[in-house]
Scaffold this motif. Structure first.
Motif, short mmCIF file in Angstrom:
data_model
loop_
_atom_site.label_atom_id
_atom_site.label_comp_id
_atom_site.label_asym_id
_atom_site.label_seq_id
_atom_site.Cartn_x
_atom_site.Cartn_y
_atom_site.Cartn_z
N GLU A 55 2.19 15.16 22.37
CA GLU A 55 1.55 15.21 21.05
C GLU A 55 2.11 14.17 20.09
O GLU A 55 1.41 13.77 19.17
CB GLU A 55 1.71 16.60 20.43
CG GLU A 55 0.73 17.60 20.95
CD GLU A 55 0.77 18.88 20.16
OE1 GLU A 55 1.81 19.22 19.58
OE2 GLU A 55 -0.26 19.56 20.12
N TYR A 77 -8.92 15.35 17.60
CA TYR A 77 -9.38 16.45 18.43
C TYR A 77 -8.72 17.79 18.09
O TYR A 77 -9.39 18.83 18.06
CB TYR A 77 -9.11 16.13 19.90
CG TYR A 77 -9.38 17.29 20.83
CD1 TYR A 77 -10.67 17.69 21.11
CD2 TYR A 77 -8.33 18.00 21.40
CE1 TYR A 77 -10.93 18.77 21.95
CE2 TYR A 77 -8.57 19.08 22.24
CZ TYR A 77 -9.87 19.46 22.51
OH TYR A 77 -10.11 20.52 23.33
N LYS A 78 -7.44 17.77 17.83
CA LYS A 78 -6.65 19.01 17.70
C LYS A 78 -7.22 19.93 16.62
O LYS A 78 -7.46 19.53 15.49
CB LYS A 78 -5.20 18.67 17.36
CG LYS A 78 -4.29 19.86 17.41
CD LYS A 78 -2.85 19.46 17.19
CE LYS A 78 -1.95 20.67 17.23
NZ LYS A 78 -0.56 20.30 17.06
N CYS A 94 -11.34 26.28 25.50
CA CYS A 94 -10.42 25.19 25.82
C CYS A 94 -9.05 25.42 25.20
O CYS A 94 -8.05 24.90 25.70
CB CYS A 94 -10.98 23.85 25.35
SG CYS A 94 -12.38 23.27 26.34
N LYS A 95 -8.99 26.19 24.13
CA LYS A 95 -7.71 26.48 23.49
C LYS A 95 -6.74 27.14 24.47
O LYS A 95 -5.53 26.95 24.36
CB LYS A 95 -7.92 27.38 22.27
CG LYS A 95 -8.66 26.71 21.16
CD LYS A 95 -8.97 27.67 20.03
CE LYS A 95 -9.87 26.98 19.02
NZ LYS A 95 -10.44 27.91 18.06
N HIS A 97 -6.25 26.36 27.45
CA HIS A 97 -5.67 25.35 28.33
C HIS A 97 -4.96 24.24 27.57
O HIS A 97 -4.54 23.25 28.18
CB HIS A 97 -6.75 24.74 29.23
CG HIS A 97 -7.39 25.72 30.14
ND1 HIS A 97 -8.74 25.73 30.38
CD2 HIS A 97 -6.88 26.75 30.85
CE1 HIS A 97 -9.03 26.71 31.22
NE2 HIS A 97 -7.92 27.35 31.51
N TYR A 98 -4.84 24.37 26.28
CA TYR A 98 -4.24 23.31 25.46
C TYR A 98 -2.89 22.86 26.01
O TYR A 98 -2.60 21.68 26.10
CB TYR A 98 -4.11 23.76 24.00
CG TYR A 98 -3.74 22.64 23.06
CD1 TYR A 98 -4.71 21.82 22.51
CD2 TYR A 98 -2.40 22.39 22.75
CE1 TYR A 98 -4.38 20.78 21.67
CE2 TYR A 98 -2.06 21.36 21.90
CZ TYR A 98 -3.05 20.55 21.37
OH TYR A 98 -2.70 19.52 20.54
N HIS A 99 -2.07 23.82 26.42
CA HIS A 99 -0.73 23.52 26.93
C HIS A 99 -0.76 22.71 28.23
O HIS A 99 0.21 22.03 28.57
CB HIS A 99 0.07 24.81 27.14
CG HIS A 99 -0.49 25.66 28.23
ND1 HIS A 99 -1.62 26.45 28.07
CD2 HIS A 99 -0.08 25.84 29.51
CE1 HIS A 99 -1.87 27.08 29.21
NE2 HIS A 99 -0.97 26.73 30.10
N TYR A 101 -3.00 20.24 28.74
CA TYR A 101 -3.41 18.88 28.40
C TYR A 101 -2.51 18.18 27.40
O TYR A 101 -2.49 16.95 27.35
CB TYR A 101 -4.85 18.91 27.88
CG TYR A 101 -5.82 19.39 28.93
CD1 TYR A 101 -6.11 18.62 30.04
CD2 TYR A 101 -6.42 20.64 28.83
CE1 TYR A 101 -6.98 19.06 31.02
CE2 TYR A 101 -7.30 21.09 29.80
CZ TYR A 101 -7.57 20.30 30.92
OH TYR A 101 -8.43 20.74 31.88
N PHE A 102 -1.77 18.96 26.61
CA PHE A 102 -0.93 18.37 25.56
C PHE A 102 0.44 19.04 25.54
O PHE A 102 0.55 20.26 25.67
CB PHE A 102 -1.58 18.52 24.19
CG PHE A 102 -2.95 17.89 24.13
CD1 PHE A 102 -3.10 16.52 24.07
CD2 PHE A 102 -4.08 18.69 24.18
CE1 PHE A 102 -4.36 15.95 24.04
CE2 PHE A 102 -5.35 18.12 24.13
CZ PHE A 102 -5.48 16.74 24.07
N GLU A 104 3.76 19.78 23.33
CA GLU A 104 4.18 19.82 21.93
C GLU A 104 5.35 18.89 21.71
O GLU A 104 6.09 18.57 22.61
CB GLU A 104 4.55 21.26 21.55
CG GLU A 104 3.33 22.17 21.54
CD GLU A 104 3.66 23.54 20.98
OE1 GLU A 104 4.58 23.66 20.17
OE2 GLU A 104 2.97 24.49 21.39
#
Length: 105
Positions: A55, A77-78, A94-95, A97-99, A101-102, A104
């Motif tokens: 990120e 996007y975020k 999609c939230k 799967h956020y972890h 793709y990105f 922290e």
């Protein structure tokens, strides 16, 4: 337009794993820097697992909207429920799967 890899079913970046009307984004793997519609497609086609994008590189273009063919930064996007360029809705799930793709900061 960047190349989108994986098991695509249409020009809006939908794939065999995610093909609802709102499944319109592709995401860039940090390791290989290739766009895939999902981590599952990536992991089937590459010899490494999908690596989340850090990120802190928030200005890199790492999300591709299949509806308007626009590359977006993490900042653009975020937290969005629609594409900031064309207003096409993103899949709200999609939230979950956020972890994947990105990473922290």
């Amino acid at each position: 337009m960047p190349t989108i890899y994986g098991d695509l079913v249409d020009q809006m970046t939908r794939c065999t794993d995610y093909s609802k009307d709102t499944d319109i984004i592709a995401l860039k793997c940090f390791s290989c820097r290739k766009y895939y519609p999902c981590y599952r497609c990536h992991n089937r086609h590459e010899n490494h697992l999908f690596e989340a994008y850090p990120e802190h590189l928030e200005k890199d273009k790492v999300v591709y909207c299949g509806a308007c063919q626009t590359e977006l930064t993490i900042i653009e996007y975020k937290g969005q429920s629609v594409c900031p360029r064309c207003s096409h809705p993103f899949n709200p799930n999609c939230k979950r799967h956020y972890h994947i793709y990105f990473k922290e900061k």
